[in-house]
Design a protein around this motif. Sequence first.
Motif, PDB file in Angstrom:
ATOM      1  N   VAL A 131       0.803  -1.073   0.226  1.00 48.93           N
ATOM      2  CA  VAL A 131      -0.189   0.161  -0.022  1.00 48.93           C
ATOM      3  C   VAL A 131       0.581   1.008  -0.114  1.00 48.93           C
ATOM      4  O   VAL A 131       0.377   2.314  -0.317  1.00 48.93           O
ATOM      5  N   GLY A 132       2.123   1.313   0.512  1.00 46.01           N
ATOM      6  CA  GLY A 132       3.271   1.826   0.297  1.00 46.01           C
ATOM      7  C   GLY A 132       3.165   3.036   1.856  1.00 46.01           C
ATOM      8  O   GLY A 132       2.327   3.027   2.216  1.00 46.01           O
ATOM      9  N   GLU A 133       3.831   3.247   1.761  1.00 49.40           N
ATOM     10  CA  GLU A 133       3.992   4.932   3.216  1.00 49.40           C
ATOM     11  C   GLU A 133       3.106   5.231   3.256  1.00 49.40           C
ATOM     12  O   GLU A 133       2.649   5.716   2.151  1.00 49.40           O
ATOM     13  N   GLY A 134       2.706   5.830   4.556  1.00 52.20           N
ATOM     14  CA  GLY A 134       1.740   6.900   4.498  1.00 52.20           C
ATOM     15  C   GLY A 134       0.125   5.807   4.554  1.00 52.20           C
ATOM     16  O   GLY A 134      -0.754   7.075   4.138  1.00 52.20           O
ATOM     17  N   PHE A 135      -0.487   5.025   3.889  1.00 55.92           N
ATOM     18  CA  PHE A 135      -1.684   4.506   3.514  1.00 55.92           C
ATOM     19  C   PHE A 135      -2.260   5.352   4.533  1.00 55.92           C
ATOM     20  O   PHE A 135      -2.977   4.502   5.641  1.00 55.92           O
ATOM     21  N   VAL A 136      -3.424   5.272   4.097  1.00 54.01           N
ATOM     22  CA  VAL A 136      -4.840   5.603   4.302  1.00 54.01           C
ATOM     23  C   VAL A 136      -6.155   4.784   3.903  1.00 54.01           C
ATOM     24  O   VAL A 136      -6.085   5.615   2.590  1.00 54.01           O
ATOM     25  N   LEU A 137      -7.088   4.802   4.401  1.00 48.58           N
ATOM     26  CA  LEU A 137      -7.826   4.253   3.763  1.00 48.58           C
ATOM     27  C   LEU A 137      -8.776   5.924   3.608  1.00 48.58           C
ATOM     28  O   LEU A 137      -8.710   7.001   3.979  1.00 48.58           O
ATOM     29  N   PRO A 138      -9.888   5.415   2.468  1.00 52.06           N
ATOM     30  CA  PRO A 138      -9.863   6.667   1.795  1.00 52.06           C
ATOM     31  C   PRO A 138     -12.250   6.982   2.804  1.00 52.06           C
ATOM     32  O   PRO A 138     -12.166   6.680   3.128  1.00 52.06           O
ATOM     33  N   ALA A 139     -11.848   8.189   2.613  1.00 52.57           N
ATOM     34  CA  ALA A 139     -13.512   8.967   3.268  1.00 52.57           C
ATOM     35  C   ALA A 139     -14.449   8.340   2.869  1.00 52.57           C
ATOM     36  O   ALA A 139     -14.930   7.432   1.533  1.00 52.57           O
ATOM     37  N   GLY A 140     -14.971   7.360   3.926  1.00 57.59           N
ATOM     38  CA  GLY A 140     -16.365   6.987   3.152  1.00 57.59           C
ATOM     39  C   GLY A 140     -15.812   5.333   3.263  1.00 57.59           C
ATOM     40  O   GLY A 140     -17.485   4.947   3.090  1.00 57.59           O
ATOM     41  N   PHE A 141     -15.112   4.872   4.142  1.00 54.74           N
ATOM     42  CA  PHE A 141     -15.199   3.404   3.678  1.00 54.74           C
ATOM     43  C   PHE A 141     -16.115   2.698   4.533  1.00 54.74           C
ATOM     44  O   PHE A 141     -16.100   3.914   5.969  1.00 54.74           O
ATOM     45  N   PRO A 142     -16.665   2.041   4.206  1.00 50.59           N
ATOM     46  CA  PRO A 142     -18.456   1.658   5.698  1.00 50.59           C
ATOM     47  C   PRO A 142     -17.773   0.727   6.264  1.00 50.59           C
ATOM     48  O   PRO A 142     -16.551   0.130   6.808  1.00 50.59           O
ATOM     49  N   ALA A 143     -18.090   1.659   8.078  1.00 54.67           N
ATOM     50  CA  ALA A 143     -17.337   0.861   9.185  1.00 54.67           C
ATOM     51  C   ALA A 143     -17.549  -0.795   9.064  1.00 54.67           C
ATOM     52  O   ALA A 143     -17.216  -1.353  10.013  1.00 54.67           O
ATOM     53  N   GLU A 144     -18.657  -1.303   8.664  1.00 48.54           N
ATOM     54  CA  GLU A 144     -19.015  -2.666   9.083  1.00 48.54           C
ATOM     55  C   GLU A 144     -18.005  -3.574   8.025  1.00 48.54           C
ATOM     56  O   GLU A 144     -18.051  -4.940   8.018  1.00 48.54           O
ATOM     57  N   ILE A 145     -17.152  -3.461   7.072  1.00 48.53           N
ATOM     58  CA  ILE A 145     -15.738  -4.102   6.593  1.00 48.53           C
ATOM     59  C   ILE A 145     -14.979  -4.182   7.378  1.00 48.53           C
ATOM     60  O   ILE A 145     -14.457  -3.442   8.051  1.00 48.53           O
ATOM     61  N   LYS A 146     -14.117  -5.700   8.123  1.00 48.44           N
ATOM     62  CA  LYS A 146     -13.326  -5.438   8.541  1.00 48.44           C
ATOM     63  C   LYS A 146     -12.313  -5.288   7.821  1.00 48.44           C
ATOM     64  O   LYS A 146     -11.990  -5.535   6.870  1.00 48.44           O
ATOM     65  N   LYS A 147     -11.118  -4.574   8.492  1.00 50.28           N
ATOM     66  CA  LYS A 147     -10.084  -4.076   7.449  1.00 50.28           C
ATOM     67  C   LYS A 147      -9.028  -4.993   8.073  1.00 50.28           C
ATOM     68  O   LYS A 147      -8.789  -4.488   9.971  1.00 50.28           O
ATOM     69  N   VAL A 148      -8.385  -5.627   7.303  1.00 48.52           N
ATOM     70  CA  VAL A 148      -7.396  -6.238   8.468  1.00 48.52           C
ATOM     71  C   VAL A 148      -5.744  -6.166   7.330  1.00 48.52           C
ATOM     72  O   VAL A 148      -5.366  -5.533   6.484  1.00 48.52           O
ATOM     73  N   GLY A 149      -4.206  -5.341   8.127  1.00 48.61           N
ATOM     74  CA  GLY A 149      -3.372  -5.790   7.146  1.00 48.61           C
ATOM     75  C   GLY A 149      -2.569  -7.031   7.702  1.00 48.61           C
ATOM     76  O   GLY A 149      -2.982  -7.727   8.283  1.00 48.61           O
ATOM     77  N   VAL A 150      -2.292  -6.883   6.186  1.00 42.36           N
ATOM     78  CA  VAL A 150      -1.007  -7.671   5.618  1.00 42.36           C
ATOM     79  C   VAL A 150       0.197  -7.840   6.140  1.00 42.36           C
ATOM     80  O   VAL A 150       1.368  -6.891   5.752  1.00 42.36           O
ATOM     81  N   PHE A 151       0.415  -8.907   7.495  1.00 41.52           N
ATOM     82  CA  PHE A 151       1.828  -8.265   7.347  1.00 41.52           C
ATOM     83  C   PHE A 151       3.213  -9.503   7.010  1.00 41.52           C
ATOM     84  O   PHE A 151       2.670 -10.660   7.533  1.00 41.52           O
ATOM     85  N   VAL A 152       4.314  -9.694   7.404  1.00 46.43           N
ATOM     86  CA  VAL A 152       5.218 -10.664   6.795  1.00 46.43           C
ATOM     87  C   VAL A 152       6.893 -10.178   7.655  1.00 46.43           C
ATOM     88  O   VAL A 152       7.367  -9.355   7.362  1.00 46.43           O
ATOM     89  N   ASN A 153       6.174 -10.934   9.361  1.00 46.39           N
ATOM     90  CA  ASN A 153       7.553 -11.252   9.968  1.00 46.39           C
ATOM     91  C   ASN A 153       7.789  -9.618  10.652  1.00 46.39           C
ATOM     92  O   ASN A 153       9.216  -9.414  10.562  1.00 46.39           O
ATOM     93  N   ALA A 154       6.983  -8.858  11.064  1.00 44.00           N
ATOM     94  CA  ALA A 154       7.136  -7.090  11.224  1.00 44.00           C
ATOM     95  C   ALA A 154       6.673  -7.616  13.284  1.00 44.00           C
ATOM     96  O   ALA A 154       6.728  -8.555  13.286  1.00 44.00           O
ATOM     97  N   THR A 155       7.269  -7.052  13.272  1.00 41.10           N
ATOM     98  CA  THR A 155       7.440  -6.698  14.833  1.00 41.10           C
ATOM     99  C   THR A 155       5.902  -6.707  15.572  1.00 41.10           C
ATOM    100  O   THR A 155       5.240  -5.289  15.201  1.00 41.10           O
ATOM    101  N   ALA A 156       5.821  -6.969  16.991  1.00 41.42           N
ATOM    102  CA  ALA A 156       3.680  -6.758  17.180  1.00 41.42           C
ATOM    103  C   ALA A 156       3.980  -5.272  17.337  1.00 41.42           C
ATOM    104  O   ALA A 156       3.540  -4.803  17.397  1.00 41.42           O
ATOM    105  N   GLU A 157       5.217  -4.509  17.569  1.00 40.50           N
ATOM    106  CA  GLU A 157       4.639  -2.653  18.118  1.00 40.50           C
ATOM    107  C   GLU A 157       4.770  -2.227  16.631  1.00 40.50           C
ATOM    108  O   GLU A 157       3.998  -1.245  16.690  1.00 40.50           O
TER     109      GLU A 157
END
Length: 209
Positions: free
Chosen positions: A41-67
Motif C-alpha cells: 500500500v505504500g508509506e503513509g497509507f490511509v483509508l479513503p473517506a466513506g469507507f464502510p465501518a461494517e467491513i473489517k479492515k485487515v492489515g497483512v504483514f510478514v515477520n514484522a514486530t508486534a510494536e
Amino acid sequence: MSPTTQLKVCGMRDADNILQVAALCPAYMGFIFYEKSPRFVGEGFVLPAGFPAEIKKVGVFVNATAETMLATAARVGLNALQLHGHESVEVCRQVRAAGLEVIKVFSVGDDFDFTSTGPYREAADYFLFDTKGKLYGGNAQTFDWSVLRRYDQQVPFFLSGGLTPANVGAALALEGLNLYALDVNSGVETAPGQKDIGLIQELKKNSRL
C-alpha cells in the motif's frame, strides 16, 4: 457449504477501487503492509473517506514486530492482522491482547503437516491456508484442497490461493471443513492491486456469498 461463509478481498490499494469493492459488501478487506509485495500500500497509507465501518479492515504483514504492527493498526484503524511469515505464538498473543483479530497464515503443499498449527490454536482467531510457493502469498495458484481433510478443524479458517469465479464452487463443495471465509486476490484482478468489479460480482454469484 456453510451459509455463513464470508468473503475477504485482499491486496487493495487504490482509493477509488477500494470504494468500488466496498460497495459489494465483503466482510473483510485486506491491505498489504509488506514492502516486497507488488500490492504494497505504500508509506503513509490511509483509508479513503466513506469507507464502510461494517467491513473489517485487515492489515497483512510478514515477520514484522508486534510494536510495528500495532502502531500501524492504530494509525490506519485496522480491525485484524494477517500474519503471513514465521511469527511466533507470542507475537500472535500480543496482537490479540491488544484487541485485534489474529489471522495466522500457513503455506500448504501436499506434504503439509497440520500438527504445526497446534501451538497457535489458542493464539489466533482464524487460520488462513494459502498455497505454498516462492512468495509470501499472491502466487495465484491453488493447492490440493482435499488435504484440508487432514486438518483437525479446531480453528475456523480462511481459504486462499488462486481462487477465481471458475473454481470457487469446487472449494465450497468440500464437505465437513471448518471453512470460515474465502480470501480472493489475484483471481479477481486486472493488475496487481486493481480489482475487477465484474469478476468479484461473478465470484459472489457463483459462491452465493
